[in-house]
Write a protein that holds these residues in place. Structure first.
Motif, PDB file in Angstrom:
ATOM      1  N   ALA A 189       2.560   0.366   0.610  1.00 54.51           N
ATOM      2  CA  ALA A 189       3.880   0.386   1.605  1.00 54.51           C
ATOM      3  C   ALA A 189       3.937  -0.941   2.454  1.00 54.51           C
ATOM      4  CB  ALA A 189       3.655   1.540   2.597  1.00 54.51           C
ATOM      5  N   ARG A 190       2.871  -1.548   2.742  1.00 50.77           N
ATOM      6  CA  ARG A 190       2.865  -2.834   3.434  1.00 50.77           C
ATOM      7  C   ARG A 190       3.143  -3.812   2.265  1.00 50.77           C
ATOM      8  NH1 ARG A 190      -2.767  -5.571   5.890  1.00 50.77           N
ATOM      9  NH2 ARG A 190      -1.572  -7.586   6.689  1.00 50.77           N
ATOM     10  N   GLU A 245      -5.579   1.260   7.358  1.00 57.62           N
ATOM     11  CA  GLU A 245      -5.617   0.373   6.598  1.00 57.62           C
ATOM     12  C   GLU A 245      -6.314   0.391   5.430  1.00 57.62           C
ATOM     13  OE1 GLU A 245      -6.823  -2.591   9.425  1.00 57.62           O
ATOM     14  OE2 GLU A 245      -4.771  -3.602   9.330  1.00 57.62           O
ATOM     15  N   TYR A 291      -0.936   3.153   2.683  1.00 59.18           N
ATOM     16  CA  TYR A 291      -0.504   2.343   3.485  1.00 59.18           C
ATOM     17  C   TYR A 291      -0.414   0.857   2.828  1.00 59.18           C
ATOM     18  CZ  TYR A 291      -0.535  -1.035   7.443  1.00 59.18           C
ATOM     19  OH  TYR A 291      -0.219  -2.004   8.156  1.00 59.18           O
ATOM     20  N   THR A 312       5.809   1.547   7.618  1.00 56.65           N
ATOM     21  CA  THR A 312       4.188   1.511   7.811  1.00 56.65           C
ATOM     22  C   THR A 312       3.852   1.849   9.389  1.00 56.65           C
ATOM     23  OG1 THR A 312       4.721  -1.065   8.455  1.00 56.65           O
ATOM     24  CG2 THR A 312       4.007  -0.582   6.003  1.00 56.65           C
ATOM     25  N   ARG A 316       6.894  -3.414   2.063  1.00 60.22           N
ATOM     26  CA  ARG A 316       7.327  -4.121   3.463  1.00 60.22           C
ATOM     27  C   ARG A 316       7.600  -5.538   3.358  1.00 60.22           C
ATOM     28  NH1 ARG A 316       3.724  -3.643   7.986  1.00 60.22           N
ATOM     29  NH2 ARG A 316       3.299  -6.046   7.323  1.00 60.22           N
TER      30      ARG A 316
END
Length: 163
Positions: free
Chosen positions: A23-24, A15, A20, A57, A27
């Motif tokens: 990308a989160r 995290e 990440y 993710t 998403r």
């Protein structure tokens, strides 16, 4: 450009990785797209977008949990593949006029930013594989067998034609 030692970031969990985090965010945006699709796409494109978005993710997280750089790279390549699948799904949304083209282009731009971050992280991981300090090495054991002892121990257990 290499960061000075004092500016090097230290990561504790997946995290903490910028790749990440971005990308989160992407998403979540693709999930919002999936919710806007027509009912006839509920079990088709909608489901596909959601699976690819989660895969993006999930692969970043799983790769971070691996302790060998080559395994981490493998999972980042999987994440990149899922991202490209999502970008193609956005093309379908454009082709079928499910959403305004401007909205899709903005999302695709965010997706390509994630793509650049993934590629940068892969380059970083590959650079780590070339450093000898990062390689997993076993220490020699005090109780190691000599080659003759090992041959004698194992050859009796196998069919000679398979050796």
């Amino acid at each position: 450009m290499k960061r000075p030692e004092s500016e090097t970031k230290h990561y504790q969990t997946f995290e903490d990785l910028e790749v990440y985090q971005v990308a989160r965010k992407f998403r979540r945006a693709t999930y919002r797209v999936a919710k806007q699709l027509p009912d006839e796409e509920k079990f088709g494109l909608c489901s596909q977008i959601r699976r690819a978005a989660v895969s993006l993710t999930n692969n970043i997280a799983e790769g971070h949990g691996r302790f060998h750089f080559l395994e981490q790279i493998k999972f980042m390549l999987q994440a990149r593949g899922s991202l490209e699948e999502l970008l193609d799904d956005l093309n379908v949304c454009t082709d079928e006029s499910y959403l305004p083209a401007e909205e899709i282009e903005k999302l695709k731009s965010e997706g390509w930013r994630v793509h650049k971050l993934i590629n940068g992280y892969i380059r970083f991981l590959r650079s780590r594989t070339t450093e000898s300090a990062s390689r997993v090495q076993e220490s020699p054991s005090v109780n190691e067998l000599t080659e003759d002892e090992g041959n004698g121990l194992f050859s009796a257990r196998f069919n000679p034609s398979s050796l």
